[in-house]
Design a protein around this motif. Structure first.
Motif, PDB file in Angstrom:
ATOM      1  N   ASN A 102      -4.728  -0.803 -11.087  1.00 37.75           N
ATOM      2  CA  ASN A 102      -4.409   0.196 -12.052  1.00 37.75           C
ATOM      3  C   ASN A 102      -5.526   1.452 -11.994  1.00 37.75           C
ATOM      4  O   ASN A 102      -6.567   1.078 -11.750  1.00 37.75           O
ATOM      5  N   SER A 103      -5.183   2.532 -12.754  1.00 35.16           N
ATOM      6  CA  SER A 103      -6.045   3.453 -13.087  1.00 35.16           C
ATOM      7  C   SER A 103      -6.889   3.721 -11.607  1.00 35.16           C
ATOM      8  O   SER A 103      -8.043   3.822 -11.637  1.00 35.16           O
ATOM      9  N   LEU A 104      -6.191   3.968 -10.804  1.00 37.94           N
ATOM     10  CA  LEU A 104      -6.732   4.096  -9.415  1.00 37.94           C
ATOM     11  C   LEU A 104      -7.525   5.510  -9.238  1.00 37.94           C
ATOM     12  O   LEU A 104      -7.064   6.360  -9.935  1.00 37.94           O
ATOM     13  N   LYS A 105      -8.612   5.493  -8.435  1.00 35.53           N
ATOM     14  CA  LYS A 105      -9.272   6.657  -8.285  1.00 35.53           C
ATOM     15  C   LYS A 105      -9.310   7.077  -6.976  1.00 35.53           C
ATOM     16  O   LYS A 105      -8.952   6.190  -5.984  1.00 35.53           O
ATOM     17  N   PRO A 106      -9.774   8.345  -6.589  1.00 33.13           N
ATOM     18  CA  PRO A 106      -9.429   8.756  -4.942  1.00 33.13           C
ATOM     19  C   PRO A 106     -10.730   7.774  -4.154  1.00 33.13           C
ATOM     20  O   PRO A 106     -10.667   7.579  -3.086  1.00 33.13           O
ATOM     21  N   GLY A 158       0.803  -0.996   0.069  1.00 28.37           N
ATOM     22  CA  GLY A 158       0.181  -0.067   0.162  1.00 28.37           C
ATOM     23  C   GLY A 158       0.837   1.248   0.204  1.00 28.37           C
ATOM     24  O   GLY A 158       2.187   1.169   0.103  1.00 28.37           O
ATOM     25  N   GLY A 159       0.050   2.429  -0.267  1.00 31.07           N
ATOM     26  CA  GLY A 159       0.842   3.636  -0.105  1.00 31.07           C
ATOM     27  C   GLY A 159      -0.047   4.688  -0.689  1.00 31.07           C
ATOM     28  O   GLY A 159      -1.073   4.531  -0.969  1.00 31.07           O
ATOM     29  N   LEU A 160       0.757   5.971  -1.079  1.00 28.04           N
ATOM     30  CA  LEU A 160       0.109   7.049  -1.481  1.00 28.04           C
ATOM     31  C   LEU A 160       0.388   7.167  -3.094  1.00 28.04           C
ATOM     32  O   LEU A 160       1.657   7.123  -3.503  1.00 28.04           O
ATOM     33  N   VAL A 161      -0.857   7.470  -3.888  1.00 30.95           N
ATOM     34  CA  VAL A 161      -0.466   7.281  -5.443  1.00 30.95           C
ATOM     35  C   VAL A 161      -1.431   8.421  -5.767  1.00 30.95           C
ATOM     36  O   VAL A 161      -2.517   8.407  -5.360  1.00 30.95           O
ATOM     37  N   GLN A 162      -0.942   8.788  -6.962  1.00 27.95           N
ATOM     38  CA  GLN A 162      -1.837   9.833  -7.611  1.00 27.95           C
ATOM     39  C   GLN A 162      -2.995   9.313  -8.470  1.00 27.95           C
ATOM     40  O   GLN A 162      -2.891   8.211  -8.740  1.00 27.95           O
ATOM     41  N   VAL A 168      -4.176   2.231   1.353  1.00 26.85           N
ATOM     42  CA  VAL A 168      -4.082   2.702  -0.068  1.00 26.85           C
ATOM     43  C   VAL A 168      -4.804   3.968  -0.045  1.00 26.85           C
ATOM     44  O   VAL A 168      -6.088   4.376   0.515  1.00 26.85           O
ATOM     45  N   THR A 169      -4.210   4.982  -0.138  1.00 23.00           N
ATOM     46  CA  THR A 169      -4.433   6.557  -0.724  1.00 23.00           C
ATOM     47  C   THR A 169      -4.188   6.810  -1.626  1.00 23.00           C
ATOM     48  O   THR A 169      -3.015   7.061  -2.128  1.00 23.00           O
TER      49      THR A 169
END
Length: 126
Positions: free
Chosen positions: A84-88, A9-13, A122-123
């Motif tokens: 993939n294509s992560l969303k808020p 996990g982590g911070l991703v745009q 996951v953020t």
């Protein structure tokens, strides 16, 4: 002693990717169905994806279909969730889980899972 440990996990745009891992110990993971769940603040835990113990069939929540992929590496006794294509709205604590008995297929029924990992955050944020 049965143990599941999530990582990755982590911070991703928004639009980015992460790969979560669920490492199992104390049992041979390939005989068990494994589910990924998530829980956002103030919301109930929900099923994200699961993989069958029998034939490796995979299942996804509608909200992640086409973006997430579950897979297993039996040699490493690990299940992965490629996101993939992560969303808020994907922001949550992600958990992997397994039933107590081999061959049981709990799908997304939370109460059918007996073993849970500690979760990984996951953020998705810019």
């Amino acid at each position: 002693q049965v143990q599941l440990v999530e990582s990755g996990g982590g911070l991703v745009q928004p639009g980015g990717s992460l790969r979560l891992s669920c490492a199992a110990s104390g049992f041979t993971l390939d005989y068990y169905a494994i589910g990924w769940f998530r829980q956002a603040p103030g919301k109930e835990r929900e099923g994200v994806s699961c993989i069958s113990s029998s034939d490796g069939s995979t299942y996804y929540a509608d909200s992640v279909k086409g973006r997430f992929t579950i897979s297993r590496d039996n040699a490493k006794n690990t299940v992965y969730l490629q996101m993939n294509s992560l969303k808020p709205e994907d922001t949550a604590v992600y958990y992997c889980a397994a039933p107590r008995l081999a061959g049981v297929e709990p799908m997304f029924v939370i109460t059918e899972y007996d073993y849970w990992g500690q979760g990984t955050q996951v953020t998705v944020s810019s």
